[in-house]
Write a protein that holds these residues in place. Structure first.
Motif, mmCIF file in Angstrom:
data_model
loop_
_atom_site.group_PDB
_atom_site.id
_atom_site.type_symbol
_atom_site.label_atom_id
_atom_site.label_comp_id
_atom_site.label_asym_id
_atom_site.label_seq_id
_atom_site.Cartn_x
_atom_site.Cartn_y
_atom_site.Cartn_z
ATOM 1 N N THR A 271 5.456 1.128 1.773
ATOM 2 C CA THR A 271 4.911 2.436 2.119
ATOM 3 C C THR A 271 5.941 3.529 1.835
ATOM 4 O O THR A 271 7.141 3.339 2.039
ATOM 5 C CB THR A 271 4.508 2.477 3.596
ATOM 6 N N MET A 272 5.466 4.679 1.385
ATOM 7 C CA MET A 272 6.381 5.768 1.055
ATOM 8 C C MET A 272 6.972 6.384 2.323
ATOM 9 O O MET A 272 6.275 6.544 3.332
ATOM 10 C CB MET A 272 5.650 6.832 0.248
ATOM 11 N N PRO A 273 8.260 6.719 2.295
ATOM 12 C CA PRO A 273 8.912 7.289 3.473
ATOM 13 C C PRO A 273 8.181 8.528 3.990
ATOM 14 O O PRO A 273 7.793 9.408 3.215
ATOM 15 C CB PRO A 273 10.309 7.642 2.959
ATOM 16 N N GLY A 274 7.991 8.572 5.312
ATOM 17 C CA GLY A 274 7.307 9.683 5.956
ATOM 18 C C GLY A 274 5.797 9.510 6.032
ATOM 19 O O GLY A 274 5.128 10.260 6.745
ATOM 20 N N ALA B 81 -1.355 7.355 -6.968
ATOM 21 C CA ALA B 81 -1.255 5.903 -6.863
ATOM 22 C C ALA B 81 -1.776 5.216 -8.113
ATOM 23 O O ALA B 81 -1.182 4.259 -8.616
ATOM 24 C CB ALA B 81 -2.014 5.412 -5.636
ATOM 25 N N ALA B 82 -2.890 5.716 -8.644
ATOM 26 C CA ALA B 82 -3.460 5.118 -9.851
ATOM 27 C C ALA B 82 -2.521 5.293 -11.036
ATOM 28 O O ALA B 82 -2.345 4.372 -11.845
ATOM 29 C CB ALA B 82 -4.820 5.736 -10.146
ATOM 30 N N ALA B 83 -1.903 6.465 -11.140
ATOM 31 C CA ALA B 83 -0.979 6.709 -12.252
ATOM 32 C C ALA B 83 0.262 5.833 -12.152
ATOM 33 O O ALA B 83 0.794 5.366 -13.162
ATOM 34 C CB ALA B 83 -0.582 8.190 -12.276
ATOM 35 N N ALA B 84 0.728 5.589 -10.920
ATOM 36 C CA ALA B 84 1.929 4.782 -10.699
ATOM 37 C C ALA B 84 1.625 3.296 -10.580
ATOM 38 O O ALA B 84 2.544 2.495 -10.427
ATOM 39 C CB ALA B 84 2.635 5.258 -9.433
ATOM 40 N N LYS B 85 0.344 2.924 -10.627
ATOM 41 C CA LYS B 85 -0.097 1.526 -10.527
ATOM 42 C C LYS B 85 0.278 0.915 -9.180
ATOM 43 O O LYS B 85 0.902 -0.141 -9.088
ATOM 44 C CB LYS B 85 0.493 0.681 -11.665
ATOM 45 N N ALA C 226 0.897 -1.155 0.000
ATOM 46 C CA ALA C 226 0.000 0.000 0.000
ATOM 47 C C ALA C 226 0.934 1.203 0.000
ATOM 48 O O ALA C 226 1.352 1.693 1.047
ATOM 49 C CB ALA C 226 -0.919 0.007 1.207
ATOM 50 N N ALA C 227 1.294 1.655 -1.182
ATOM 51 C CA ALA C 227 2.385 2.611 -1.323
ATOM 52 C C ALA C 227 2.010 4.033 -0.929
ATOM 53 O O ALA C 227 2.835 4.766 -0.380
ATOM 54 C CB ALA C 227 2.905 2.595 -2.762
#
Length: 260
Positions: free
Chosen positions: A227-230, A198-202, A188-189
């Motif tokens: 998960t993205m940092p922060g 998120a949709a653009a990056a899939k 879950a990025a």
């Protein structure tokens, strides 16, 4: 069966490493920057690498691992390191990494008849038997580039790793076809407020992941990765709110999952 989290971050910062998992002591699942925290002895024990896709945060430390182990793997008495992935992913490694420009072509060194690495194609639905009554099965996924996940089973437990993924049916149908699933490591990025990105990056957000998890027939313990940092705490909080009927936990680099 034991799984050590070497890296589970969607980016880099102090204390965060990109995707890499060590299954027992001889199998690497993805080869992001977390591989760099292994000792030389731990690296030398690895026999197989299973890659989900060709993005740099999942393969960057594979060429460095081979460089570090080159002398040991060049020993004629030792088998080469075997890298398993889809054909399209292996082709990307040959074209863009092991091309003699970005990095030496370790698929032909120290000589073509005895290279230090062997690229072994595997396709969704196919299984590979490992020692210790362990089996790794490739399952389909959906991302910005061709990608897969893996189902890993031993007599006492079974787990799956989604790889990088976004909304799809194939992954969940593939996992529903597995006999057992005790643990699910799933990405879950981005938080829900970044759903458009998120949709653009899939990639999944907590809301889109919750919608897809409703397709899963199994009731595994859910571990959130990539998960993205922060934004780690925010994403996990949203996952728990979106999936109140499931046990959701966060991953941290360096921990060993209690697989049972």
């Amino acid at each position: 069966m034991q799984l050590r989290v070497l890296g589970c971050s969607g980016g880099v910062r102090q204390g965060a490493r990109t995707t890499a998992f060590l299954l027992d002591d001889d199998v690497l699942v993805d080869a992001g920057s977390g591989v760099g925290d292994l000792t030389l002895g731990e690296m030398a024990a690895i026999r197989h690498v299973f890659l989900t896709h060709c993005h740099l945060d999942h393969v960057a430390f594979l060429p460095l691992l081979l460089d570090t182990l080159f002398e040991a793997l060049s020993d004629p008495a030792r088998h080469p390191l075997t890298v398993h992935a889809q054909t399209v992913t292996l082709d990307a490694l040959r074209s863009h990494i092991f091309n003699g420009v970005l990095w030496p072509d370790f698929t032909r060194l120290p000589h073509p008849e005895g290279p230090v690495v062997q690229l072994a194609p595997l396709e969704p639905g196919e299984s590979y038997p490992l020692g210790g009554a362990r089996t790794v099965t490739m399952v389909p996924g959906h991302h910005a580039v061709p990608t897969v996940g893996y189902h890993m089973e031993a007599p006492d437990t079974a787990l799956a790793f989604s790889g990088d993924c976004t909304t799809n049916d194939d992954l969940w149908q593939g996992l529903n076809g597995c006999r057992r699933l005790d643990h699910l490591i799933v990405e879950a990025a981005f938080p829900d407020e970044q759903a458009e990105l998120a949709a653009a990056a899939k990639h999944y957000t907590p809301a889109s992941l919750a919608a897809d998890l409703s397709k899963l027939a199994h009731e595994p313990l859910v571990w959130i990765t990539h998960t993205m940092p922060g934004k780690e705490a925010r994403i996990v909080e949203q996952c728990r709110a979106a999936m109140p009927d499931r046990e959701v936990r966060s991953l941290a680099s360096g921990e060993v999952l209690p697989l049972r």
